[in-house]
Design a protein around this motif. Structure first.
Motif, PDB file in Angstrom:
ATOM      1  N   MET A 139       0.839  -1.177   0.000  1.00 18.00           N
ATOM      2  CA  MET A 139       0.000   0.000   0.000  1.00 18.00           C
ATOM      3  C   MET A 139       0.885   1.242   0.000  1.00 18.00           C
ATOM      4  N   GLN A 140       0.496   2.213  -0.770  1.00 21.76           N
ATOM      5  CA  GLN A 140       1.295   3.420  -0.950  1.00 21.76           C
ATOM      6  C   GLN A 140       0.602   4.608  -0.273  1.00 21.76           C
ATOM      7  N   LEU A 141       1.395   5.428   0.429  1.00 18.42           N
ATOM      8  CA  LEU A 141       0.880   6.652   1.031  1.00 18.42           C
ATOM      9  C   LEU A 141       0.883   7.750  -0.033  1.00 18.42           C
ATOM     10  N   VAL A 142      -0.260   8.404  -0.220  1.00 19.99           N
ATOM     11  CA  VAL A 142      -0.377   9.449  -1.243  1.00 19.99           C
ATOM     12  C   VAL A 142      -1.011  10.702  -0.652  1.00 19.99           C
ATOM     13  N   ASP A 143      -0.686  11.847  -1.238  1.00 24.27           N
ATOM     14  CA  ASP A 143      -1.372  13.102  -0.909  1.00 24.27           C
ATOM     15  C   ASP A 143      -2.679  13.123  -1.694  1.00 24.27           C
ATOM     16  N   LEU A 144      -3.734  13.600  -1.071  1.00 26.22           N
ATOM     17  CA  LEU A 144      -5.025  13.674  -1.753  1.00 26.22           C
ATOM     18  C   LEU A 144      -5.089  14.948  -2.585  1.00 26.22           C
ATOM     19  N   LYS A 145      -5.397  14.784  -3.864  1.00 24.06           N
ATOM     20  CA  LYS A 145      -5.499  15.901  -4.815  1.00 24.06           C
ATOM     21  C   LYS A 145      -6.938  15.983  -5.323  1.00 24.06           C
ATOM     22  N   PRO A 146      -7.478  17.193  -5.468  1.00 29.61           N
ATOM     23  CA  PRO A 146      -8.897  17.337  -5.807  1.00 29.61           C
ATOM     24  C   PRO A 146      -9.304  16.797  -7.174  1.00 29.61           C
ATOM     25  N   ASN A 147      -8.381  16.700  -8.125  1.00 29.31           N
ATOM     26  CA  ASN A 147      -8.750  16.228  -9.463  1.00 29.31           C
ATOM     27  C   ASN A 147      -8.463  14.751  -9.686  1.00 29.31           C
ATOM     28  N   ASP A 148      -8.006  14.059  -8.654  1.00 28.55           N
ATOM     29  CA  ASP A 148      -7.690  12.629  -8.744  1.00 28.55           C
ATOM     30  C   ASP A 148      -9.009  11.839  -8.646  1.00 28.55           C
ATOM     31  N   GLN A 149      -9.296  11.016  -9.641  1.00 27.65           N
ATOM     32  CA  GLN A 149     -10.555  10.263  -9.653  1.00 27.65           C
ATOM     33  C   GLN A 149     -10.687   9.359  -8.434  1.00 27.65           C
ATOM     34  N   ASP A 150      -9.586   8.790  -7.946  1.00 26.50           N
ATOM     35  CA  ASP A 150      -9.651   7.947  -6.745  1.00 26.50           C
ATOM     36  C   ASP A 150     -10.085   8.765  -5.526  1.00 26.50           C
ATOM     37  N   VAL A 151      -9.639  10.012  -5.445  1.00 23.11           N
ATOM     38  CA  VAL A 151     -10.033  10.896  -4.345  1.00 23.11           C
ATOM     39  C   VAL A 151     -11.508  11.258  -4.482  1.00 23.11           C
ATOM     40  N   ILE A 152     -11.932  11.580  -5.685  1.00 27.32           N
ATOM     41  CA  ILE A 152     -13.343  11.892  -5.939  1.00 27.32           C
ATOM     42  C   ILE A 152     -14.214  10.707  -5.527  1.00 27.32           C
ATOM     43  N   ASN A 153     -13.783   9.495  -5.873  1.00 33.86           N
ATOM     44  CA  ASN A 153     -14.545   8.286  -5.538  1.00 33.86           C
ATOM     45  C   ASN A 153     -14.637   8.072  -4.032  1.00 33.86           C
ATOM     46  N   VAL A 154     -13.505   8.212  -3.322  1.00 35.51           N
ATOM     47  CA  VAL A 154     -13.522   7.949  -1.880  1.00 35.51           C
ATOM     48  C   VAL A 154     -14.317   9.030  -1.146  1.00 35.51           C
ATOM     49  N   PHE A 155     -14.255  10.279  -1.591  1.00 37.68           N
ATOM     50  CA  PHE A 155     -15.067  11.326  -0.969  1.00 37.68           C
ATOM     51  C   PHE A 155     -16.551  11.040  -1.179  1.00 37.68           C
ATOM     52  N   ALA A 156     -16.923  10.527  -2.348  1.00 40.20           N
ATOM     53  CA  ALA A 156     -18.323  10.156  -2.603  1.00 40.20           C
ATOM     54  C   ALA A 156     -18.745   9.011  -1.683  1.00 40.20           C
ATOM     55  N   ASP A 157     -17.846   8.034  -1.470  1.00 39.16           N
ATOM     56  CA  ASP A 157     -18.135   6.925  -0.543  1.00 39.16           C
ATOM     57  C   ASP A 157     -18.371   7.457   0.870  1.00 39.16           C
ATOM     58  N   ILE A 158     -17.513   8.366   1.314  1.00 38.83           N
ATOM     59  CA  ILE A 158     -17.647   8.950   2.658  1.00 38.83           C
ATOM     60  C   ILE A 158     -18.978   9.684   2.779  1.00 38.83           C
ATOM     61  N   ASP A 159     -19.299  10.506   1.785  1.00 38.71           N
ATOM     62  CA  ASP A 159     -20.551  11.264   1.828  1.00 38.71           C
ATOM     63  C   ASP A 159     -21.759  10.343   1.878  1.00 38.71           C
ATOM     64  N   ARG A 160     -21.735   9.257   1.101  1.00 36.37           N
ATOM     65  CA  ARG A 160     -22.850   8.295   1.119  1.00 36.37           C
ATOM     66  C   ARG A 160     -22.998   7.689   2.517  1.00 36.37           C
ATOM     67  N   LEU A 161     -21.879   7.308   3.124  1.00 41.04           N
ATOM     68  CA  LEU A 161     -21.930   6.705   4.458  1.00 41.04           C
ATOM     69  C   LEU A 161     -22.486   7.696   5.480  1.00 41.04           C
ATOM     70  N   ILE A 162     -21.918   8.893   5.524  1.00 43.96           N
ATOM     71  CA  ILE A 162     -22.351   9.890   6.510  1.00 43.96           C
ATOM     72  C   ILE A 162     -23.816  10.262   6.297  1.00 43.96           C
ATOM     73  N   ASN A 163     -24.226  10.440   5.043  1.00 46.12           N
ATOM     74  CA  ASN A 163     -25.620  10.805   4.764  1.00 46.12           C
ATOM     75  C   ASN A 163     -26.598   9.680   5.084  1.00 46.12           C
ATOM     76  N   SER A 164     -26.110   8.428   5.102  1.00 42.66           N
ATOM     77  CA  SER A 164     -26.975   7.308   5.491  1.00 42.66           C
ATOM     78  C   SER A 164     -27.124   7.219   7.011  1.00 42.66           C
ATOM     79  N   LEU A 165     -26.161   7.772   7.745  1.00 38.81           N
ATOM     80  CA  LEU A 165     -26.182   7.689   9.209  1.00 38.81           C
ATOM     81  C   LEU A 165     -26.787   8.906   9.891  1.00 38.81           C
ATOM     82  N   TYR A 166     -26.600  10.080   9.284  1.00 39.55           N
ATOM     83  CA  TYR A 166     -26.967  11.334   9.945  1.00 39.55           C
ATOM     84  C   TYR A 166     -27.666  12.276   8.978  1.00 39.55           C
ATOM     85  N   PRO A 167     -28.456  13.202   9.511  1.00 42.10           N
ATOM     86  CA  PRO A 167     -29.077  14.215   8.648  1.00 42.10           C
ATOM     87  C   PRO A 167     -28.008  15.031   7.920  1.00 42.10           C
ATOM     88  N   VAL A 168     -28.243  15.326   6.675  1.00 45.16           N
ATOM     89  CA  VAL A 168     -27.276  16.065   5.858  1.00 45.16           C
ATOM     90  C   VAL A 168     -26.898  17.385   6.521  1.00 45.16           C
TER      91      VAL A 168
END
Length: 153
Positions: free
Chosen positions: A1-30
């Motif tokens: 596993m490689q340690l990376v800096d998160l960059k806003p235009n990286d598709q992997d970062v966009i994907n993981v932020f979407a995953d986080i938002d889905r999880l948080i929005n499923s648990l708590y009011p937006v």
């Protein structure tokens, strides 16, 4: 596993932020969500990292330096992909973030999490975080647990 800096235009970062938002929005009011946005990743007061492998970014976290008194940094976006949980990745991310905060001589680390995130709260307590009152622009509410950790200088 490689340690990376998160960059806003990286598709992997966009994907993981979407995953986080889905999880948080499923648990708590937006309305209670106060997450770090993709656009904020390039700001000089943000240190954001991820652990990446062939599946993309499987764990991430950030600290955001806050001005004012007291001076502190806030942990944001700590997340581990569900299929990688239980492997110590959130602890690894937190240790890297805390080491960075120590190097930057940040005296206090704060965070806000939700009461349904029992495993996260246990991790933070294990790392020495203590519950505290709300801080910054947060409002006191039953969907938030506030914690802080003083770093010795």
């Amino acid at each position: 596993m490689q340690l990376v800096d998160l960059k806003p235009n990286d598709q992997d970062v966009i994907n993981v932020f979407a995953d986080i938002d889905r999880l948080i929005n499923s648990l708590y009011p937006v309305a209670t969500a106060q997450s770090l946005t993709l656009g904020e990743l390039d700001k000089p007061n943000v240190y954001a990292i991820g652990l990446k492998n062939d599946d993309g970014i499987v764990a991430c976290g950030a600290i955001v330096m806050q001005s004012g008194e007291p001076s502190y940094a806030e942990v944001r976006r700590l997340y581990v992909n569900p299929s990688y949980r239980g492997k110590g990745l959130s602890r690894r991310i937190m240790q890297i973030l805390l080491h960075y905060a120590g190097e930057e001589e940040i005296p206090l680390i704060r965070l806000e999490t939700g009461p349904k995130q029992i495993e996260s709260i246990k991790l933070y307590e294990n790392l020495g975080f203590k519950r505290c009152g709300c801080f910054g622009s947060y409002q006191d509410n039953p969907q938030s647990v506030f914690m802080e950790l003083g770093l010795s200088q």
